[in-house]
Design an enzyme around this catalytic site. Sequence first.
Site, short mmCIF file in Angstrom:
data_model
loop_
_atom_site.label_atom_id
_atom_site.label_comp_id
_atom_site.label_asym_id
_atom_site.label_seq_id
_atom_site.Cartn_x
_atom_site.Cartn_y
_atom_site.Cartn_z
N GLY A 43 35.30 34.60 34.47
CA GLY A 43 35.13 35.55 33.28
C GLY A 43 34.33 36.83 33.54
N GLU A 142 35.99 27.64 32.94
CA GLU A 142 34.96 27.34 33.85
C GLU A 142 33.61 27.30 32.87
OE1 GLU A 142 35.93 29.46 38.17
OE2 GLU A 142 34.52 30.54 36.57
N ASP A 255 41.98 37.41 38.50
CA ASP A 255 41.14 37.87 37.72
C ASP A 255 41.23 39.54 37.33
OD1 ASP A 255 40.11 35.21 37.35
OD2 ASP A 255 38.55 35.58 38.99
N ASN A 279 49.43 44.67 37.86
CA ASN A 279 49.88 44.38 39.43
C ASN A 279 49.51 45.51 40.49
OD1 ASN A 279 51.43 41.98 38.94
ND2 ASN A 279 53.38 43.18 38.63
N SER A 285 43.54 45.35 45.31
CA SER A 285 42.11 44.54 45.49
C SER A 285 42.53 43.47 46.60
CB SER A 285 41.86 43.62 44.05
OG SER A 285 42.69 42.38 43.95
N SER A 294 36.17 44.17 45.56
CA SER A 294 37.28 44.63 45.84
C SER A 294 37.98 45.21 44.93
CB SER A 294 38.14 43.37 46.53
OG SER A 294 38.47 42.68 45.43
O1 RIB Z 1 39.08 33.54 40.63
C1 RIB Z 1 37.82 33.78 41.59
C2 RIB Z 1 36.70 33.08 41.25
O2 RIB Z 1 36.82 31.77 41.11
C3 RIB Z 1 35.53 33.34 42.03
O3 RIB Z 1 34.81 34.76 41.83
C4 RIB Z 1 34.72 32.14 42.00
O4 RIB Z 1 33.52 32.31 41.39
C5 RIB Z 1 35.45 31.19 40.93
O5 RIB Z 1 35.11 31.36 39.61
#
Ligand code: RIB
Length: 309
Positions: A43, A142, A255, A279, A285, A294
């Site tokens: 997040g 998460e 992310d 992309n 990154s 990054s």
């Molecule tokens: O997607 C990468 C992320 O997954 C990392 O930053 C780690 O903290 C996990 O949440």
Amino acid sequence: MRRPSISVAGAANFDLISYIERMPRTGETIHGRRFGMGCGGKGANQAVMAAKLGAEVTMVAKLGDDIFGHRTLENFKSFGVKTDHVHLTDKALSGVAPITVDREGNNSIIIVTGANDLLTVEELEAARRDIAAAGLLITQLEIPLEATLCAMRIAREEGAVNLFNPAPAFADLPDEIFVLSDIICPNETEAELLTGIRADNLEGAEQAGRALLEKGAKIVVMTLGGNGSLIMEKDTSIHVRGIQVDAKDTTGAGDCFIGSFAYFYACGLPLDEAARRANRIAAISVQRPGTQISYPDAAELPEDIFESL
Ligand code: RIB
């Protein structure tokens, strides 16, 4: 340029990254090549990426009242992310993610979610006005499932777009979460876990994407690593080709794509163009080490990436 407004309800972790030749066997100690650490969590990464591009971002999250939590809070503030709904707790330590990255740049991640598990539906309700004002909400898996669902229900009730990243994925997600997803954004592995259909080639990815649409998602944006992404709606499927680069560290690249995609989509670009530009940013990154560190910011990017916004 119009400044889009985005909210993110999700996790913040502190990433502890070891660069290694290979994974140790049970009972074995090996030398790592290098160590790095920085702010992470799916997040938080997505929020920071969207903010780096210029979005107005509100984060809803819970951190431990500890060194990692305070560092994360400062980090959000340094990128202008609104932290009115970022809570500190002394009941758990901040989420952490020990990560290994091998020679090829592939990562393995353990998450110990800690304080993220304590984000409550009441705290999400308290963010209702900001979620509504933002117009687009990004969620992942998460934080507790009930919290993610609550955030997505609020977004739907308030007429905001739900962009759901089912990561880390697990098989028995409730049907409602698909129905609430205006856009579902899995990678191939997550798509396979959610549908039971192998998505490691374009044909399989399309079948898995179709299954996600049948489950109730309105749009599928599936990331395919170096092969780009697949955009699917009821009657259309577009493969947005990837960009071939020498990947050094893919941690957080998904992310980076999602935060960038959300930004461009919220700016009003069509889905495929938003994915094409995202992309390009994710390709930058993966050529740099680390997670959020990054990610390029707007000033580093070529001007054409912001064309017609
Ligand atoms: O997607 C990468 C992320 O997954 C990392 O930053 C780690 O903290 C996990 O949440």
